[in-house]
Scaffold this active site. Structure first.
Site, PDB file in Angstrom:
ATOM      1  N   GLY B  36       0.838  -1.200   0.000  1.00  0.00           N
ATOM      2  CA  GLY B  36       0.000   0.000   0.000  1.00  0.00           C
ATOM      3  C   GLY B  36       0.869   1.245   0.000  1.00  0.00           C
ATOM      4  O   GLY B  36       2.097   1.167   0.164  1.00  0.00           O
ATOM      5  N   LEU B  37       0.239   2.369  -0.175  1.00  0.00           N
ATOM      6  CA  LEU B  37       0.938   3.653  -0.211  1.00  0.00           C
ATOM      7  C   LEU B  37       1.668   3.931   1.103  1.00  0.00           C
ATOM      8  O   LEU B  37       1.295   3.391   2.151  1.00  0.00           O
ATOM      9  CB  LEU B  37      -0.077   4.785  -0.448  1.00  0.00           C
ATOM     10  CG  LEU B  37      -0.780   4.810  -1.809  1.00  0.00           C
ATOM     11  CD1 LEU B  37      -1.926   5.839  -1.787  1.00  0.00           C
ATOM     12  CD2 LEU B  37       0.210   5.161  -2.923  1.00  0.00           C
ATOM     13  N   SER B  38       2.685   4.763   1.025  1.00  0.00           N
ATOM     14  CA  SER B  38       3.315   5.275   2.240  1.00  0.00           C
ATOM     15  C   SER B  38       2.243   5.955   3.094  1.00  0.00           C
ATOM     16  O   SER B  38       1.438   6.718   2.577  1.00  0.00           O
ATOM     17  CB  SER B  38       4.416   6.272   1.862  1.00  0.00           C
ATOM     18  OG  SER B  38       5.034   6.800   3.011  1.00  0.00           O
ATOM     19  N   GLY B  39       2.210   5.629   4.368  1.00  0.00           N
ATOM     20  CA  GLY B  39       1.222   6.232   5.258  1.00  0.00           C
ATOM     21  C   GLY B  39      -0.110   5.497   5.308  1.00  0.00           C
ATOM     22  O   GLY B  39      -1.020   5.917   6.034  1.00  0.00           O
ATOM     23  N   SER B  40      -0.224   4.385   4.557  1.00  0.00           N
ATOM     24  CA  SER B  40      -1.502   3.668   4.552  1.00  0.00           C
ATOM     25  C   SER B  40      -1.715   2.849   5.824  1.00  0.00           C
ATOM     26  O   SER B  40      -2.837   2.479   6.151  1.00  0.00           O
ATOM     27  CB  SER B  40      -1.604   2.755   3.324  1.00  0.00           C
ATOM     28  OG  SER B  40      -0.559   1.803   3.326  1.00  0.00           O
ATOM     29  N   GLY B  41      -0.622   2.561   6.539  1.00  0.00           N
ATOM     30  CA  GLY B  41      -0.742   1.831   7.804  1.00  0.00           C
ATOM     31  C   GLY B  41      -0.072   0.454   7.816  1.00  0.00           C
ATOM     32  O   GLY B  41      -0.250  -0.302   8.764  1.00  0.00           O
ATOM     33  N   LYS B  42       0.727   0.152   6.782  1.00  0.00           N
ATOM     34  CA  LYS B  42       1.357  -1.168   6.680  1.00  0.00           C
ATOM     35  C   LYS B  42       2.200  -1.502   7.918  1.00  0.00           C
ATOM     36  O   LYS B  42       2.056  -2.572   8.506  1.00  0.00           O
ATOM     37  CB  LYS B  42       2.283  -1.228   5.455  1.00  0.00           C
ATOM     38  CG  LYS B  42       1.606  -1.013   4.124  1.00  0.00           C
ATOM     39  CD  LYS B  42       2.596  -1.068   2.978  1.00  0.00           C
ATOM     40  CE  LYS B  42       3.690  -0.017   3.042  1.00  0.00           C
ATOM     41  NZ  LYS B  42       3.204   1.384   3.026  1.00  0.00           N
ATOM     42  N   SER B 110       5.831  -1.821  -2.188  1.00  0.00           N
ATOM     43  CA  SER B 110       5.774  -2.796  -3.309  1.00  0.00           C
ATOM     44  C   SER B 110       4.719  -2.392  -4.329  1.00  0.00           C
ATOM     45  O   SER B 110       3.692  -3.057  -4.480  1.00  0.00           O
ATOM     46  CB  SER B 110       5.547  -4.229  -2.799  1.00  0.00           C
ATOM     47  OG  SER B 110       4.555  -4.332  -1.812  1.00  0.00           O
TER      48      SER B 110
END
Lengths: 204, 204
Positions: B36-42, B110
Site C-alpha cells: 500500500g501507499l506510504s502512510g496507509s498503515g502497513k 511494493s
C-alpha cells in the site's frame, strides 16, 4: 561493499523485539558461522547441530551454501566481488534471524578473513560464533564428496578454493573443529558446549 | 532479475525441515505481504499483528521497509530496477522465514504488480497472503507521518509512489484492509481471522 544511502529511511522501533522473542523461545539468538574448505564438514555439522538443538526445543535455522545460492543469491557468481556480496547478504540475513531469537547455522566456505570480519561486524561480536571447520587439504581432496576437487584439478572449475583460489584460515575463531580427528557428533557437542558457556543456551 | 547460475551448486536435503519446525512451533509458516501507499498503515498493522500473535505464543518476524534498507538492501536505491531487486530479495528472505515455520509480516510499498506476482511465485501460492492496505491518496497525504508527501510535492524527493511514481493496486489480493474506515485493531483481527481460515493458525 557499496555505499548505503539511508536518506528518507527512518529506523522504527517495534513492539515485539529481540528480548520478547528470546523470552518466548527460552534461549538467545546467535549465529554459528562455520567456515572451512569444501568437504571439510560444514554442512554435515550444521545439519546435525540443527537436529541436536531442535530435539531440545531450540528454534533453529540453517543457511547453507548449497541452498542459498538457489534463492537470495542466485544472481551472484564466484568472483572475489561476488563472494564478498554473497557473504554480506548472508550475514545480514543471519543478523535478522538472530534478532528474531533464532540460533542460525551458517555453512559457507567464506574463504576471506576480511569478509568474515565484515560478517562479525554486521552481527555484533557476542552474537557471532566463528567456527573453523578444519581438515587438511589432502584429506578434503580425498573425501571430495561432490567431485569438485577432481574437476578443479582438471581445470573444469576455475577459482576453486584451496586449488586456484585462497582460503585464509581464521586467526582467532571462537572454536576450531578438527574433522579429520573427531566424529561429526563430537564436533556438534563441542559447539553445544560453547553455546552453553556463552549463555546462549541454558545450562542443562 | 539476473539469471541464476546454479552450476556446481547441489540442493541438499536437511534433517530438520519445515514440517519439523512447524510441529515445534504449533503453527504453520506463512508470509503476510502488506502492500500500500506510504502512510496507509502497513508498518502499524505489521507491528500490532506481531504483538497480537506473539501474545498467543506464535513465532513471528517483521520485515519492514524502514528497517531492511539499513541492512540487507542498503546498497539499493529507488529506481524501478532497484525496487524490483529490493522486492526480490525480501521475497527470498520471507520464503526462508516461512520455511523455518515463522509467520512473517512484510511491510513494503511494493507498488508494482509484476514484483508482487514474482514474490508470490518465489513463495508458492498457499504461503503468500497478499494484503492490500488501502486508504485514498488524499487521506495518506493528509496523514503524512514522515513528512514525505510534502517533500515529494515540493520536488525534494523524486519518484515518490503516488506522486510521481505509480502505485498499481492489487487486482486479486487475499485481503483488503480499509484503514480510513476501520481501526488498526480491526484490521489486525481481519488478518488473524484469515490466518485461521487458511489453517495457518489453529482454530481457537
Amino acid at each position: 561493499m557499496k555505499g548505503c544511502p539511508t536518506q528518507n529511511v527512518t529506523w522504527r522501533e517495534l513492539t515485539i523485539g529481540r528480548p520478547e522473542r528470546e523470552a518466548l523461545n527460552r534461549h538467545k539468538g546467535a549465529t554459528v558461522w562455520l567456515t572451512g574448505l569444501s568437504g571439510s564438514g560444514k554442512s554435515t555439522i550444521a545439519d546435525l547441530l540443527a537436529a541436536r538443538l531442535h530435539s531440545e526445543g531450540v528454534h533453529t535455522a540453517v543457511l547453507d551454501g548449497d541452498n542459498i545460492r538457489h534463492g537470495l543469491n542466485c544472481d551472484l557468481g564466484f568472483s572475489p566481488e561476488a563472494r564478498t556480496e554473497n557473504i554480506r547478504r548472508i550475514a545480514e540475513v543471519a543478523k535478522l534471524l538472530t534478532s528474531f531469537g533464532i540460533i542460525n547455522m551458517v555453512a559457507f566456505i567464506s574463504p576471506y578473513s576480511s569478509d568474515r570480519d565484515s560478517a562479525r561486524k554486521i552481527q555484533g561480536d557476542g552474537d557471532f560464533i566463528e567456527v573453523f571447520v578444519h581438515a587438511p587439504l589432502e584429506v578434503v581432496e580425498e573425501r571430495d564428496p561432490k567431485g569438485l576437487y577432481k574437476k578443479a584439478r582438471l581445470g573444469l572449475i576455475k577459482e576453486f578454493t584451496g586449488i586456484d583460489a585462497p582460503y585464509e584460515e581464521p586467526v582467532n575463531p571462537e572454536l576450531v573443529l578438527h574433522t579429520h580427528l573427531e566424529t561429526p557428533e563430537e564436533s556438534v557437542e563441542a559447539v553445544v558446549a560453547h553455546l552453553r558457556r556463552a549463555g546462549i543456551l541454558k545450562e542443562e
